[in-house]
Design a protein around this motif. Structure first.
Motif, PDB file in Angstrom:
ATOM      1  N   ARG A  59      13.898 -15.995 -69.621  1.00 42.32           N
ATOM      2  CA  ARG A  59      14.022 -16.423 -68.158  1.00 42.32           C
ATOM      3  C   ARG A  59      12.995 -15.886 -67.499  1.00 42.32           C
ATOM      4  O   ARG A  59      12.273 -14.798 -67.857  1.00 42.32           O
ATOM      5  N   HIS A  60      12.912 -16.624 -66.111  1.00 42.98           N
ATOM      6  CA  HIS A  60      11.760 -16.175 -65.287  1.00 42.98           C
ATOM      7  C   HIS A  60      12.261 -15.823 -63.849  1.00 42.98           C
ATOM      8  O   HIS A  60      13.311 -16.623 -63.379  1.00 42.98           O
ATOM      9  N   TYR A  61      11.704 -14.767 -63.131  1.00 43.09           N
ATOM     10  CA  TYR A  61      12.090 -14.493 -61.915  1.00 43.09           C
ATOM     11  C   TYR A  61      10.930 -14.233 -61.056  1.00 43.09           C
ATOM     12  O   TYR A  61       9.997 -14.252 -61.387  1.00 43.09           O
ATOM     13  N   GLY A  62      11.101 -14.077 -59.565  1.00 44.11           N
ATOM     14  CA  GLY A  62      10.175 -13.922 -58.675  1.00 44.11           C
ATOM     15  C   GLY A  62       9.450 -15.090 -58.388  1.00 44.11           C
ATOM     16  O   GLY A  62       9.853 -16.215 -58.448  1.00 44.11           O
ATOM     17  N   LEU A  63       8.000 -14.501 -58.743  1.00 44.41           N
ATOM     18  CA  LEU A  63       6.885 -15.985 -58.437  1.00 44.41           C
ATOM     19  C   LEU A  63       6.992 -16.918 -59.542  1.00 44.41           C
ATOM     20  O   LEU A  63       6.554 -17.892 -59.430  1.00 44.41           O
ATOM     21  N   LEU A  64       7.847 -16.750 -60.609  1.00 47.57           N
ATOM     22  CA  LEU A  64       7.744 -17.570 -61.790  1.00 47.57           C
ATOM     23  C   LEU A  64       9.114 -18.353 -61.762  1.00 47.57           C
ATOM     24  O   LEU A  64       9.355 -19.126 -62.837  1.00 47.57           O
ATOM     25  N   ALA A  65      10.027 -18.113 -61.013  1.00 49.09           N
ATOM     26  CA  ALA A  65      11.275 -18.632 -60.878  1.00 49.09           C
ATOM     27  C   ALA A  65      11.375 -20.018 -60.380  1.00 49.09           C
ATOM     28  O   ALA A  65      10.657 -20.554 -59.438  1.00 49.09           O
ATOM     29  N   GLY A  66      12.114 -21.013 -61.214  1.00 46.06           N
ATOM     30  CA  GLY A  66      12.572 -22.252 -60.852  1.00 46.06           C
ATOM     31  C   GLY A  66      11.203 -23.135 -60.327  1.00 46.06           C
ATOM     32  O   GLY A  66      10.245 -23.102 -60.801  1.00 46.06           O
ATOM     33  N   GLY A  67      11.682 -23.715 -59.210  1.00 50.28           N
ATOM     34  CA  GLY A  67      10.934 -24.932 -58.797  1.00 50.28           C
ATOM     35  C   GLY A  67       9.840 -24.421 -58.133  1.00 50.28           C
ATOM     36  O   GLY A  67       8.842 -25.193 -57.617  1.00 50.28           O
ATOM     37  N   SER A  68       9.678 -23.297 -57.605  1.00 52.47           N
ATOM     38  CA  SER A  68       8.660 -22.555 -56.803  1.00 52.47           C
ATOM     39  C   SER A  68       7.558 -22.128 -57.672  1.00 52.47           C
ATOM     40  O   SER A  68       6.612 -21.547 -57.153  1.00 52.47           O
ATOM     41  N   ARG A  69       7.691 -21.999 -58.908  1.00 53.19           N
ATOM     42  CA  ARG A  69       6.584 -21.554 -59.893  1.00 53.19           C
ATOM     43  C   ARG A  69       5.354 -22.098 -59.450  1.00 53.19           C
ATOM     44  O   ARG A  69       4.441 -21.409 -59.196  1.00 53.19           O
ATOM     45  N   LYS A  70       5.270 -23.504 -59.481  1.00 51.46           N
ATOM     46  CA  LYS A  70       3.986 -23.878 -59.130  1.00 51.46           C
ATOM     47  C   LYS A  70       3.252 -23.685 -58.059  1.00 51.46           C
ATOM     48  O   LYS A  70       2.027 -23.074 -57.946  1.00 51.46           O
ATOM     49  N   ASP A  71       3.876 -23.559 -56.956  1.00 46.29           N
ATOM     50  CA  ASP A  71       3.434 -23.565 -55.605  1.00 46.29           C
ATOM     51  C   ASP A  71       3.170 -21.840 -55.433  1.00 46.29           C
ATOM     52  O   ASP A  71       1.990 -21.616 -55.173  1.00 46.29           O
ATOM     53  N   CYS A  72       3.875 -21.044 -56.065  1.00 42.84           N
ATOM     54  CA  CYS A  72       3.643 -19.483 -56.040  1.00 42.84           C
ATOM     55  C   CYS A  72       2.685 -19.257 -56.850  1.00 42.84           C
ATOM     56  O   CYS A  72       1.691 -18.431 -56.534  1.00 42.84           O
ATOM     57  N   LEU A  73       2.403 -19.908 -57.910  1.00 45.15           N
ATOM     58  CA  LEU A  73       1.106 -19.526 -58.982  1.00 45.15           C
ATOM     59  C   LEU A  73       0.055 -20.049 -58.254  1.00 45.15           C
ATOM     60  O   LEU A  73      -1.215 -19.620 -58.313  1.00 45.15           O
ATOM     61  N   ALA A  74       0.027 -21.233 -57.624  1.00 43.64           N
ATOM     62  CA  ALA A  74      -1.120 -21.696 -56.855  1.00 43.64           C
ATOM     63  C   ALA A  74      -1.624 -20.863 -55.859  1.00 43.64           C
ATOM     64  O   ALA A  74      -3.003 -20.637 -55.635  1.00 43.64           O
ATOM     65  N   LEU A  75      -0.609 -20.320 -54.981  1.00 44.50           N
ATOM     66  CA  LEU A  75      -1.042 -19.431 -54.086  1.00 44.50           C
ATOM     67  C   LEU A  75      -1.533 -18.165 -54.399  1.00 44.50           C
ATOM     68  O   LEU A  75      -2.539 -17.416 -53.770  1.00 44.50           O
ATOM     69  N   ALA A  76      -1.142 -17.440 -55.567  1.00 45.00           N
ATOM     70  CA  ALA A  76      -1.700 -16.375 -56.264  1.00 45.00           C
ATOM     71  C   ALA A  76      -2.998 -16.716 -56.557  1.00 45.00           C
ATOM     72  O   ALA A  76      -3.799 -15.624 -56.328  1.00 45.00           O
ATOM     73  N   ARG A  77      -3.468 -17.718 -57.284  1.00 44.49           N
ATOM     74  CA  ARG A  77      -4.566 -18.037 -57.688  1.00 44.49           C
ATOM     75  C   ARG A  77      -5.616 -18.152 -56.499  1.00 44.49           C
ATOM     76  O   ARG A  77      -6.709 -17.719 -56.511  1.00 44.49           O
ATOM     77  N   HIS A  78      -5.060 -18.745 -55.276  1.00 43.33           N
ATOM     78  CA  HIS A  78      -6.233 -18.776 -54.148  1.00 43.33           C
ATOM     79  C   HIS A  78      -6.243 -17.498 -53.532  1.00 43.33           C
ATOM     80  O   HIS A  78      -7.411 -17.003 -53.159  1.00 43.33           O
ATOM     81  N   LEU A  79      -5.358 -16.784 -53.471  1.00 43.07           N
ATOM     82  CA  LEU A  79      -5.581 -15.211 -52.974  1.00 43.07           C
ATOM     83  C   LEU A  79      -6.196 -14.310 -53.745  1.00 43.07           C
ATOM     84  O   LEU A  79      -7.032 -13.620 -53.487  1.00 43.07           O
ATOM     85  N   LEU A  80      -6.393 -14.525 -55.103  1.00 44.49           N
ATOM     86  CA  LEU A  80      -7.155 -13.930 -56.372  1.00 44.49           C
ATOM     87  C   LEU A  80      -8.634 -14.566 -56.369  1.00 44.49           C
ATOM     88  O   LEU A  80      -9.390 -13.991 -57.120  1.00 44.49           O
ATOM     89  N   ALA A  81      -8.715 -15.843 -55.612  1.00 40.75           N
ATOM     90  CA  ALA A  81     -10.083 -16.668 -55.866  1.00 40.75           C
ATOM     91  C   ALA A  81     -10.351 -16.929 -56.996  1.00 40.75           C
ATOM     92  O   ALA A  81     -11.415 -16.726 -57.923  1.00 40.75           O
ATOM     93  N   ALA A  82      -9.373 -17.249 -57.945  1.00 42.41           N
ATOM     94  CA  ALA A  82      -9.227 -17.865 -59.264  1.00 42.41           C
ATOM     95  C   ALA A  82      -9.229 -19.064 -59.599  1.00 42.41           C
ATOM     96  O   ALA A  82      -8.702 -19.889 -58.695  1.00 42.41           O
ATOM     97  N   ALA A  83      -9.938 -19.502 -60.549  1.00 38.89           N
ATOM     98  CA  ALA A  83     -10.074 -20.914 -60.715  1.00 38.89           C
ATOM     99  C   ALA A  83      -8.783 -21.528 -61.262  1.00 38.89           C
ATOM    100  O   ALA A  83      -7.889 -20.736 -61.898  1.00 38.89           O
ATOM    101  N   PRO A  84      -8.388 -22.794 -60.932  1.00 37.06           N
ATOM    102  CA  PRO A  84      -7.090 -23.274 -61.422  1.00 37.06           C
ATOM    103  C   PRO A  84      -7.049 -23.481 -63.025  1.00 37.06           C
ATOM    104  O   PRO A  84      -8.273 -23.449 -63.790  1.00 37.06           O
ATOM    105  N   PRO A  85      -5.852 -23.447 -63.830  1.00 36.02           N
ATOM    106  CA  PRO A  85      -5.968 -23.584 -65.145  1.00 36.02           C
ATOM    107  C   PRO A  85      -6.411 -24.782 -65.804  1.00 36.02           C
ATOM    108  O   PRO A  85      -6.438 -26.054 -64.882  1.00 36.02           O
ATOM    109  N   VAL A  86      -7.193 -24.797 -66.926  1.00 33.17           N
ATOM    110  CA  VAL A  86      -7.655 -26.206 -67.132  1.00 33.17           C
ATOM    111  C   VAL A  86      -6.574 -26.938 -67.959  1.00 33.17           C
ATOM    112  O   VAL A  86      -5.915 -26.289 -68.656  1.00 33.17           O
ATOM    113  N   THR A  87      -6.128 -28.096 -67.475  1.00 32.85           N
ATOM    114  CA  THR A  87      -5.386 -29.053 -68.154  1.00 32.85           C
ATOM    115  C   THR A  87      -5.618 -29.665 -69.320  1.00 32.85           C
ATOM    116  O   THR A  87      -7.035 -29.962 -69.301  1.00 32.85           O
TER     117      THR A  87
END
Length: 388
Positions: free
Chosen positions: A312-340
């Protein structure tokens, strides 16, 4: 082992095995046999052929979790952030584990929820981290000797998103959250909700524990664990995202025992390797032999209720908000998006290479359940077909 001793075990324990346990036994016995059908593979280079029977794909089968783990791992790789990751373990005391044994679905679910809420609550406290974290939690119900030992493994990024969503809050390099504080809150949340389940008459007890149906007896049973320190263990952080993936590939789809730990199966029973955590160094690795019926009994202890999700996944990794939360985290960390992955790229072929020349094996025939494959064409017939 299941094919040899399973039928007798079912007869001896008729009426005491759940439907899920019976299904797991049947799946393991039929796994990679003609009962499930299969296909014939042939080498493109030398013509060598072999029969490959279908797997049962039961999540409790030790042989069928490799492909499932690879698929799950590929999906989770895109979720990794360029930060340190911590490994946290929440364990139930023996007295509560006994209650869980009779109420697996309810208590295992409570274990996962209470542990995750503990982590999210303490992490959000400004006195500690003051951020919203992400958690991947995996339920394990066994010890190394296949005894009943419910606990939760968590993989947690070393930091989280601030409440205002405008910055990333990093944890200290080798410290995430205080384990004593986690243990106290975990104990409070779990026991409060466990007693509520008992008061709602949702817990069942059998055999030597039938007396716990009485509320006073149940509270006396829990009296010792109210004062006991509940174990929450935080391991040192992983050495980078790749180490996290390596760990997840070993733990997420693990079952009670892997085939590589088995040593022998004979008249004496089943002999296997296990870790004795009460010892250190080389003495920790030991060997145990169990009667075959006892080995099967211990294995079946860990068959999960139908539909139960142990990852199971919780917090930033939970449910439908996962993609938005991870995108925000990468933005705040100045990290490149994952390679698809390029959809045009062919999927990995996990079929073993040709045992004769190492060439690529291709499927030349598919046969249904309980059917045997047709034999390969004889050399004479082949020559006749190719004749001018």
């Amino acid at each position: 082992m299941f094919r040899a001793a399973g039928p007798g075990y079912r007869v001896a324990h008729a009426g005491h095995l759940s439907q899920q346990q019976l299904k797991a036994m049947s799946a393991i016995e039929n796994c990679r046999t003609a009962a499930l059908g299969g296909h014939v593979e042939a080498c493109e280079d030398c013509g060598q052929w072999r029969i490959a029977y279908n797997s049962c794909r039961n999540r409790h089968c030790p042989k069928c979790q490799g492909a499932a783990a690879r698929t799950w791992l590929a999906e989770r790789e895109a979720d990794l952030l360029p930060v340190g990751y911590f490994h946290v373990v929440f364990t139930l005391p023996a007295e509560v584990a006994d209650v869980a044994f009779h109420n697996k679905s309810l208590v295992y679910d409570l274990l996962l929820r209470a542990a995750s809420e503990t982590m999210v609550t303490i992490a959000a406290d400004p006195q500690h981290l003051g951020a919203r974290i992400g958690i991947t939690a995996v339920l394990h119900t066994w010890g190394s000797a296949m005894t009943h030992h419910p606990h939760v493994h968590m993989i947690v990024p070393g930091g989280g998103i601030a409440p205002d969503g405008k910055r990333w809050v990093s944890s200290r390099p080798a410290f995430l959250l205080p384990v004593k504080v986690l243990g106290k809150l975990f104990r409070h949340l779990f026991l409060t909700r466990l007693i509520a389940l008992h008061d709602a008459r949702r817990l069942a007890f059998f055999g030597s524990m039938a007396h716990l149906a009485d509320r006073r007896a149940f509270l006396r049973h829990l009296a010792a664990v109210r004062k006991k320190r509940w174990v929450v263990y935080a391991k040192p952080p992983f050495a980078g995202p790749q180490a996290v993936l390596a760990y997840l590939s070993r733990y997420t789809h693990r079952v009670a025992i892997s085939n590589r730990r088995l040593i022998a199966f004979d008249d004496a029973g089943v002999t296997f390797r296990y870790k004795n955590y009460r010892r250190d160094g080389t003495d920790r690795q030991q060997v145990m032999t169990l009667a075959t019926d006892e080995f099967i009994r211990r294995f079946l202890l860990h068959v999960l209720p139908r539909g139960f999700h142990r990852i199971r996944h919780y917090g930033l990794l939970a449910g439908g908000s996962r993609k938005d939360c991870l995108a925000l985290a990468r933005h705040l960390l100045a990290a490149a998006p994952p390679v698809t992955n390029d959809p045009a790229t062919e999927p990995d072929d996990f079929r073993p290479p040709c045992p004769c020349c190492g060439g690529r094996m291709i499927v030349i025939e598919v046969f249904e359940r309980c059917r045997q494959p047709r034999g390969p064409p004889s050399q004479t017939a082949t020559n006749r077909e190719n004749a001018p």
